[in-house]
Design a protein around this motif. Structure first.
Motif, short mmCIF file in Angstrom:
data_model
loop_
_atom_site.label_atom_id
_atom_site.label_comp_id
_atom_site.label_asym_id
_atom_site.label_seq_id
_atom_site.Cartn_x
_atom_site.Cartn_y
_atom_site.Cartn_z
N PRO A 13 0.81 -1.23 0.00
CA PRO A 13 0.00 0.00 0.00
C PRO A 13 0.85 1.28 0.00
O PRO A 13 0.45 2.28 -0.59
N GLY A 14 2.00 1.25 0.62
CA GLY A 14 2.88 2.42 0.62
C GLY A 14 3.38 2.78 -0.76
O GLY A 14 3.71 3.93 -1.03
N ALA A 19 3.89 6.55 -5.32
CA ALA A 19 3.64 6.85 -6.74
C ALA A 19 2.87 8.16 -6.88
O ALA A 19 3.20 9.00 -7.74
N GLN A 20 1.86 8.34 -6.06
CA GLN A 20 1.07 9.59 -6.12
C GLN A 20 1.95 10.79 -5.82
O GLN A 20 1.86 11.82 -6.50
N ALA A 21 2.79 10.67 -4.82
CA ALA A 21 3.65 11.78 -4.42
C ALA A 21 4.64 12.13 -5.53
O ALA A 21 4.88 13.31 -5.81
N VAL A 124 -7.79 -0.42 -8.27
CA VAL A 124 -7.80 0.42 -7.07
C VAL A 124 -8.36 1.78 -7.48
O VAL A 124 -7.96 2.36 -8.48
N GLY A 125 -9.30 2.28 -6.70
CA GLY A 125 -9.85 3.59 -6.95
C GLY A 125 -9.65 4.49 -5.74
O GLY A 125 -9.28 4.03 -4.66
N PHE A 126 -9.90 5.75 -5.92
CA PHE A 126 -9.76 6.74 -4.86
C PHE A 126 -8.39 6.65 -4.17
O PHE A 126 -8.28 6.78 -2.95
N ALA A 127 -7.35 6.44 -4.98
CA ALA A 127 -5.98 6.38 -4.45
C ALA A 127 -5.54 7.81 -4.16
O ALA A 127 -5.13 8.55 -5.04
N GLY A 129 -3.34 9.86 -1.18
CA GLY A 129 -2.56 9.79 0.05
C GLY A 129 -2.45 8.37 0.54
O GLY A 129 -2.18 7.46 -0.23
N HIS A 130 -2.69 8.17 1.82
CA HIS A 130 -2.56 6.83 2.38
C HIS A 130 -3.86 6.03 2.30
O HIS A 130 -3.95 4.93 2.82
N ARG A 131 -4.87 6.59 1.65
CA ARG A 131 -6.16 5.90 1.53
C ARG A 131 -6.40 5.45 0.10
O ARG A 131 -5.97 6.09 -0.85
#
Length: 142
Positions: A13-14, A19-21, A124-127, A129-131
């Motif tokens: 999950p991290g 990746a988003q960051a 995976v949706g609504f990725a 931050g950490h959620r």
């Protein structure tokens, strides 16, 4: 679409958060316009290897798949991160080339969820931050 033979890509999950960051800094067109989507190829650890942008989310993914294929990269050792919602076309394109996991910053469509389930793709949706919400094949996210 029959289930594809997809890699059992394990994604922590991290890695989704990393990746988003990283992606935000790798979107020059978005920084200029605020009006384009990005598709990113992310390694299992979440590091972003390649990004393509376009006004159309489908075009961004097409560009990414083409760039990966041109470079001779495999589609079995990472995941796609989309800055858009996940539509069934996104899932279909990914499954066709053997991408096992897709994360999207926004919601998936119902048809995308059904297709991902049938095709063996982790969706995976609504990725954010950490959620995140795992809709299909959660065994790859651990």
């Amino acid at each position: 679409m029959p289930p594809a033979r997809l890699a059992d890509t394990a994604i922590h999950p991290g890695a989704l958060e990393r990746a988003q960051a990283e992606l935000a800094a790798l979107q020059p067109l978005f920084q200029l316009t605020g009006a384009v989507h990005a598709a990113a190829w992310c390694r299992r650890d979440g590091s972003v290897a390649l990004v393509r942008e376009d006004v159309g989310r489908h075009n961004a993914l097409d560009k990414l798949i083409g760039a990966l294929a041109t470079r001779g990269c495999g589609f079995d050792d990472g995941f796609v991160l989309m800055t858009s919602r996940a539509s069934y076309e996104i899932v279909q394109k990914a499954a066709t080339v053997g991408i096992a996991a897709i994360a999207a910053l926004s919601a998936p469509t119902g048809m995308a969820v059904r297709l991902a389930e049938a095709a063996g793709v982790t969706l995976v949706g609504f990725a954010r931050g950490h959620r995140h919400s795992v809709y299909t094949h959660p065994q790859r996210i651990h």
